[in-house]
Scaffold this active site. Sequence first.
Site, PDB file in Angstrom:
ATOM      1  N   SER A  17     -52.837  41.209 100.456  1.00  0.00           N
ATOM      2  CA  SER A  17     -51.804  40.789 101.407  1.00  0.00           C
ATOM      3  C   SER A  17     -52.075  39.400 101.937  1.00  0.00           C
ATOM      4  CB  SER A  17     -51.786  41.786 102.588  1.00  0.00           C
ATOM      5  OG  SER A  17     -51.000  41.293 103.652  1.00  0.00           O
TER       6      SER A  17
ATOM      7  N   TYR B  93     -56.558  46.834 109.822  1.00  0.00           N
ATOM      8  CA  TYR B  93     -55.817  46.965 108.548  1.00  0.00           C
ATOM      9  C   TYR B  93     -56.006  45.689 107.731  1.00  0.00           C
ATOM     10  CZ  TYR B  93     -52.134  46.002 105.307  1.00  0.00           C
ATOM     11  OH  TYR B  93     -51.468  45.609 104.181  1.00  0.00           O
TER      12      TYR B  93
ATOM     13  N   LYS C 194     -58.098  44.681 103.861  1.00  0.00           N
ATOM     14  CA  LYS C 194     -57.639  43.925 102.680  1.00  0.00           C
ATOM     15  C   LYS C 194     -58.672  42.854 102.319  1.00  0.00           C
ATOM     16  CE  LYS C 194     -53.727  45.938 101.825  1.00  0.00           C
ATOM     17  NZ  LYS C 194     -53.616  46.815 100.647  1.00  0.00           N
TER      18      LYS C 194
HETATM   19  C1  WQD Z   1     -41.957  40.094 110.613  1.00  0.00           C
HETATM   20  C2  WQD Z   1     -41.415  39.272 111.769  1.00  0.00           C
HETATM   21  C3  WQD Z   1     -42.136  40.003 113.933  1.00  0.00           C
HETATM   22  C4  WQD Z   1     -40.036  43.826 113.955  1.00  0.00           C
HETATM   23  C5  WQD Z   1     -46.756  42.927 108.384  1.00  0.00           C
HETATM   24  C6  WQD Z   1     -48.182  43.068 107.981  1.00  0.00           C
HETATM   25  C7  WQD Z   1     -48.359  42.586 106.574  1.00  0.00           C
HETATM   26  C8  WQD Z   1     -47.413  43.320 105.672  1.00  0.00           C
HETATM   27  C9  WQD Z   1     -45.983  43.102 106.142  1.00  0.00           C
HETATM   28  C10 WQD Z   1     -48.530  45.260 104.742  1.00  0.00           C
HETATM   29  C11 WQD Z   1     -42.464  39.008 112.839  1.00  0.00           C
HETATM   30  C12 WQD Z   1     -40.624  40.147 113.780  1.00  0.00           C
HETATM   31  C13 WQD Z   1     -40.531  42.592 113.556  1.00  0.00           C
HETATM   32  C14 WQD Z   1     -39.123  43.906 115.042  1.00  0.00           C
HETATM   33  C15 WQD Z   1     -39.243  41.510 115.270  1.00  0.00           C
HETATM   34  N1  WQD Z   1     -47.709  44.698 105.646  1.00  0.00           N
HETATM   35  N2  WQD Z   1     -40.138  41.472 114.209  1.00  0.00           N
HETATM   36  N3  WQD Z   1     -38.766  42.739 115.652  1.00  0.00           N
HETATM   37  O1  WQD Z   1     -45.945  41.374 110.867  1.00  0.00           O
HETATM   38  O2  WQD Z   1     -45.140  39.589 109.232  1.00  0.00           O
HETATM   39  O3  WQD Z   1     -46.404  41.567 108.383  1.00  0.00           O
HETATM   40  O4  WQD Z   1     -45.919  43.607 107.493  1.00  0.00           O
HETATM   41  O5  WQD Z   1     -49.134  44.720 103.876  1.00  0.00           O
HETATM   42  O6  WQD Z   1     -49.690  42.815 106.183  1.00  0.00           O
HETATM   43  O7  WQD Z   1     -48.964  42.260 108.821  1.00  0.00           O
HETATM   44  O8  WQD Z   1     -44.082  41.866 109.212  1.00  0.00           O
HETATM   45  O9  WQD Z   1     -41.859  42.899 109.413  1.00  0.00           O
HETATM   46  O10 WQD Z   1     -43.660  43.484 111.136  1.00  0.00           O
HETATM   47  O11 WQD Z   1     -42.610  41.225 111.184  1.00  0.00           O
HETATM   48  O12 WQD Z   1     -38.903  40.477 115.859  1.00  0.00           O
HETATM   49  O13 WQD Z   1     -38.635  44.995 115.453  1.00  0.00           O
HETATM   50  O14 WQD Z   1     -40.383  40.023 112.392  1.00  0.00           O
HETATM   51  O15 WQD Z   1     -42.444  39.500 115.231  1.00  0.00           O
HETATM   52  O16 WQD Z   1     -42.250  37.705 113.329  1.00  0.00           O
HETATM   53  P1  WQD Z   1     -45.414  41.020 109.533  1.00  0.00           P
HETATM   54  P2  WQD Z   1     -43.029  42.460 110.247  1.00  0.00           P
END
Ligand code: WQD
Length: 341
Positions: free
Chosen positions: A126, A151, A155
């Site tokens: 990741s 988590y 990785k």
């Molecule tokens: C994306 C953006 C949030 C939800 C994570 C893991 C990564 C991978 C993918 C496994 C951010 C914003 C989110 C919401 C929001 N997972 N957001 N409201 O955090 O970039 O990555 O998931 O491998 O390892 O770290 O993904 O989709 O959670 O967030 O504003 O209800 O969307 O703040 O900027 P992230 P995400």
Amino acid sequence: MSKILVTGGTGFIGSHTVVELQEAGYDVIIVDDLSNSKAEVVDNIEKITGKRPEFENFDLSNRADVLNFFLRHKDIDAVIHFAAFKAVGESVYKPLEYYRNNLNSLMNILESMKFAGVRNLVFSSSCTVYGQPEKLPVTESTPRLPAESPYGNTKTVNEDIIRDFCAAEKEINGLALRYFNPIGAHPSSLIGESPVGVPNNLVPYITQTAAGIRKELSIFGNDYDTPDGTPIRDYIDVVDLSKAHVVAIRRLMEGKNKSNYEFFNVGTGRGLSVLELVNAFKKSTGVDLPYKIVGRRAGDIVKIWADTTLANTELGWKAEVPIEQTLLNAWNWEKKCRGIR
Ligand code: WQD
């Protein structure tokens, strides 16, 4: 016919990869403990490809069970290892479960591969290993930074375990794919992302809001150092991502790898802000999306997107699905799951 073991193969990225492997002519056997997915995914994979993958349900962190599996299956040519706990927030509260499961599962697979003479492993890594990079876009030479969560650290540590194991066992070939943000669903709407409970990730939360399951989307902060103040990510279509696994497996099995431990960024090379993604969803689906701006989420980085030159040139792979189509596929999958026409 080459046979590939896909661990975590009933999960989101795993199931889409099984479809692409079968369509590329590989036989597949899935091992999954169903802790975060359902056995009916196997039926739906068969509906898409017309071929039913073999399936065994057991816990890969159980060393004896993994060894026993390889004793019973002498025809495995390669392994794609997806199986892991993956909820960033949960890992903060349950670090031992995350380290025990994610590290032991991998070590059991590696030990059994050596024992059974299975030489090729593709690992699901990741972009989280990069933390908040200084320079963007991120290349494979960008230094890894301390992970923001247990988590994420599993990785990083798992990449090091594979690197060190391959340094000791020259006949084993390891290849890590560093995913950026996987989103979307298969165009058939027969498989997709099925988060358990309230989604942590952005796109499933968007589709559940659009379906009326959630009242509104909370956007975690619009005061970041980005053009519209919301964080930027590299959102990659899950089918594009799955195809990267097929080319990675083929690279190892054809002996085209340049060393016996390699790693590649797998993204689109394009950064999108949360607001840009919300607007793209509304444009591609025609569905309005209620949202509100709230405070920042702990642990979030500001911006990241991939330099995909190495995957493009070395793997001959490039993301192709337009973001609007990806979001439409995600919406169609959500509607299918909720019985919405
Ligand atoms: C994306 C953006 C949030 C939800 C994570 C893991 C990564 C991978 C993918 C496994 C951010 C914003 C989110 C919401 C929001 N997972 N957001 N409201 O955090 O970039 O990555 O998931 O491998 O390892 O770290 O993904 O989709 O959670 O967030 O504003 O209800 O969307 O703040 O900027 P992230 P995400």
